[in-house]
Design a protein around this motif. Structure first.
Motif, mmCIF file in Angstrom:
data_model
loop_
_atom_site.group_PDB
_atom_site.id
_atom_site.type_symbol
_atom_site.label_atom_id
_atom_site.label_comp_id
_atom_site.label_asym_id
_atom_site.label_seq_id
_atom_site.Cartn_x
_atom_site.Cartn_y
_atom_site.Cartn_z
ATOM 1 N N LEU A 81 0.792 -1.241 0.208
ATOM 2 C CA LEU A 81 0.082 -0.079 -0.057
ATOM 3 C C LEU A 81 0.995 1.311 0.109
ATOM 4 N N TYR A 82 2.016 1.368 0.748
ATOM 5 C CA TYR A 82 2.700 2.457 0.680
ATOM 6 C C TYR A 82 3.683 2.387 -0.586
ATOM 7 N N GLY A 83 4.003 1.428 -1.298
ATOM 8 C CA GLY A 83 4.508 1.281 -2.469
ATOM 9 C C GLY A 83 3.703 1.966 -3.522
ATOM 10 N N ALA A 84 2.178 2.092 -3.311
ATOM 11 C CA ALA A 84 1.573 2.768 -4.445
ATOM 12 C C ALA A 84 1.951 4.253 -4.358
ATOM 13 N N ARG A 85 2.304 4.769 -3.331
ATOM 14 C CA ARG A 85 2.795 6.279 -3.412
ATOM 15 C C ARG A 85 3.931 6.500 -4.227
ATOM 16 N N VAL A 86 4.805 5.675 -4.101
ATOM 17 C CA VAL A 86 6.112 5.684 -5.170
ATOM 18 C C VAL A 86 5.866 5.814 -6.460
ATOM 19 N N SER A 87 5.096 4.690 -6.904
ATOM 20 C CA SER A 87 4.733 4.375 -8.213
ATOM 21 C C SER A 87 3.877 5.339 -8.974
ATOM 22 N N LEU A 88 2.933 5.938 -8.089
ATOM 23 C CA LEU A 88 1.998 6.774 -8.848
ATOM 24 C C LEU A 88 2.830 8.105 -8.608
ATOM 25 N N LEU A 89 3.458 8.272 -7.752
ATOM 26 C CA LEU A 89 4.158 9.743 -7.847
ATOM 27 C C LEU A 89 5.290 9.672 -8.840
ATOM 28 N N VAL A 90 5.831 8.803 -9.272
ATOM 29 C CA VAL A 90 6.781 8.531 -10.634
ATOM 30 C C VAL A 90 6.054 8.925 -11.881
ATOM 31 N N GLY A 91 4.897 7.792 -11.787
ATOM 32 C CA GLY A 91 3.986 8.159 -13.076
ATOM 33 C C GLY A 91 3.576 9.355 -13.446
ATOM 34 N N VAL A 92 2.911 10.075 -12.437
ATOM 35 C CA VAL A 92 2.527 11.360 -12.722
ATOM 36 C C VAL A 92 3.720 12.342 -13.066
ATOM 37 N N ALA A 93 4.679 12.359 -12.112
ATOM 38 C CA ALA A 93 5.799 13.224 -12.374
ATOM 39 C C ALA A 93 6.519 13.098 -13.544
ATOM 40 N N VAL A 94 6.823 11.808 -14.080
ATOM 41 C CA VAL A 94 7.331 11.613 -15.379
ATOM 42 C C VAL A 94 6.518 12.139 -16.445
ATOM 43 N N ALA A 95 5.177 11.781 -16.432
ATOM 44 C CA ALA A 95 4.496 12.301 -17.710
ATOM 45 C C ALA A 95 4.411 13.946 -17.582
ATOM 46 N N ALA A 96 4.065 14.413 -16.363
ATOM 47 C CA ALA A 96 4.092 15.968 -16.509
ATOM 48 C C ALA A 96 5.410 16.695 -16.837
ATOM 49 N N LEU A 105 24.925 7.120 -13.130
ATOM 50 C CA LEU A 105 25.695 8.083 -12.975
ATOM 51 C C LEU A 105 25.397 8.870 -11.877
ATOM 52 N N THR A 106 24.375 8.730 -11.025
ATOM 53 C CA THR A 106 23.941 9.240 -9.748
ATOM 54 C C THR A 106 23.532 8.170 -8.782
ATOM 55 N N ARG A 107 23.115 8.743 -7.820
ATOM 56 C CA ARG A 107 22.661 7.696 -6.560
ATOM 57 C C ARG A 107 21.327 7.326 -6.668
ATOM 58 N N GLY A 108 20.767 6.105 -6.192
ATOM 59 C CA GLY A 108 19.556 5.796 -6.053
ATOM 60 C C GLY A 108 18.463 6.778 -5.346
ATOM 61 N N SER A 109 17.504 7.313 -5.933
ATOM 62 C CA SER A 109 16.556 8.106 -5.097
ATOM 63 C C SER A 109 15.585 8.393 -5.987
ATOM 64 N N VAL A 110 14.345 8.633 -5.492
ATOM 65 C CA VAL A 110 12.947 8.942 -6.345
ATOM 66 C C VAL A 110 13.305 10.043 -7.186
ATOM 67 N N GLN A 111 13.810 10.876 -6.721
ATOM 68 C CA GLN A 111 14.112 12.233 -7.835
ATOM 69 C C GLN A 111 14.717 11.941 -8.883
ATOM 70 N N ASN A 112 16.029 11.032 -8.573
ATOM 71 C CA ASN A 112 16.824 10.812 -9.834
ATOM 72 C C ASN A 112 16.154 9.885 -10.837
ATOM 73 N N VAL A 113 15.316 8.744 -10.194
ATOM 74 C CA VAL A 113 14.502 7.771 -11.095
ATOM 75 C C VAL A 113 13.606 8.715 -11.896
ATOM 76 N N ILE A 114 12.786 9.932 -11.447
ATOM 77 C CA ILE A 114 11.961 10.676 -12.106
ATOM 78 C C ILE A 114 12.624 11.198 -13.299
ATOM 79 N N ILE A 115 13.866 11.887 -12.857
ATOM 80 C CA ILE A 115 14.478 12.484 -14.033
ATOM 81 C C ILE A 115 15.099 11.805 -15.029
#
Length: 308
Positions: free
Chosen positions: A102-117, A162-172
């Protein structure tokens, strides 16, 4: 006029007035209006939107849905089967799989919406400029073609290396991999719009280029861009799960569907539930987004409209 003619005319008039109206061959069509009518006309959006709303609800209200701390370790309770206490079981470290999913849904939806935008915004700007200016198009689109020659997942892996693992770097990283596809779509639309008479009239009348792009061309690119954004959102969620699954995405301390599946793959044959539940949630979410995208395509594309 003779009496016979007058009597005949009177009979004809009486017959016309006494004629019984014929019933309609087809019953009148009652237009379906309102939100319910919209859902009935577009069942694809209704089903996809309903599933997506459920996933968004789960992601937002995860702390209130009888969950526990998704990072809490309990070695004495590891690899427990799904039961009343642990609805989805526990993993090899004793963490509650239900809470982590259930908490993992936050990460996946955040990445999907942020990347799309992000990818849509950058790709829209590149597509508008390269499609309207021929000199820029020759250079920019060759760069985009070179980036498109690399599969998005490989390009994202290379950028994450080239970077360290993080949600922000994954989105970029995923956004950079998706920008070329958006820019090519917008460029194709702009190339067709640039030759339209109203655009040529605006150029001939001396309208500034920026005003032409914003007022005449930009609104006509939003419909296909919106549909493309839904597919990018679904693809970004899958890419994020792949990156996390191979250890190149979000950190292991962040609960995401890819991390949960990666941690459970070693026990897949004996404890398949650790992988099954996050995979199920990922599949349902991606299906919902794709259904919404298909429904939007049917509505926004006049050639595929089901009703006038």
């Amino acid at each position: 006029m003779s009496a016979f003619t007058a009597d005949r005319a009177g009979v004809s008039a009486a017959t016309v007035h006494a004629a019984i109206p014929m019933p309609d061959v087809l019953p009148p069509v009652k237009p379906r209006r309102g939100f319910i009518g919209f859902l009935r006309r577009n069942p694809t959006i209704a089903i996809g939107g309903g599933l997506l709303l459920i996933m968004v609800f789960v992601a937002i209200f995860a702390p209130f849905l009888w969950t526990k701390d998704p990072t809490a370790l309990a070695p004495a309770m590891r690899t427990r089967e799904p039961a009343a206490r642990w609805w989805f079981g526990t993993d090899m470290l004793g963490r509650d799989v239900y809470s982590r999913v259930l908490y993992g849904a936050r990460v996946s939806l955040l990445v999907g919406v942020a990347v799309a935008a992000l990818a849509s915004a950058v790709g829209l700007a590149i597509g508008l400029v390269s499609g309207f200016f021929r000199q820029v198009d020759a250079v920019v689109m060759r760069i985009m073609d070179g980036m498109m020659s690399i599969p998005p997942i490989l390009l994202a892996i290379a950028l994450m290396a080239l970077t360290r693992g993080s949600v922000q770097n994954v989105i970029i990283a995923i956004s950079i991999a998706e920008v070329p596809r958006v820019s090519r779509l917008v460029r194709g639309v702009v190339l067709s719009l640039r030759e339209q008479p109203y655009v040529e009239a605006a150029v001939a009348s001396g309208t500034r280029t920026g005003r032409i792009l914003i007022r005449h061309i930009l609104p006509n690119t939003l419909a296909p861009l919106t549909v493309q954004a839904t597919y990018i959102c679904a693809a970004a969620m899958i890419t994020e799960s792949i990156l996390s699954f191979i250890g190149a995405g979000t950190p292991p301390t962040v609960p995401s569907w890819g991390n949960i599946m990666a941690e459970g793959r070693a026990l897949w044959q004996v404890k398949p539930y650790i992988v099954f539940f996050p995979a199920l949630f990922l599949s349902v979410t991606v299906l919902a987004i794709n259904l919404v995208g298909d429904g939007l395509r049917d509505i926004l594309d006049p050639r595929m409209a089901k009703s006038l």
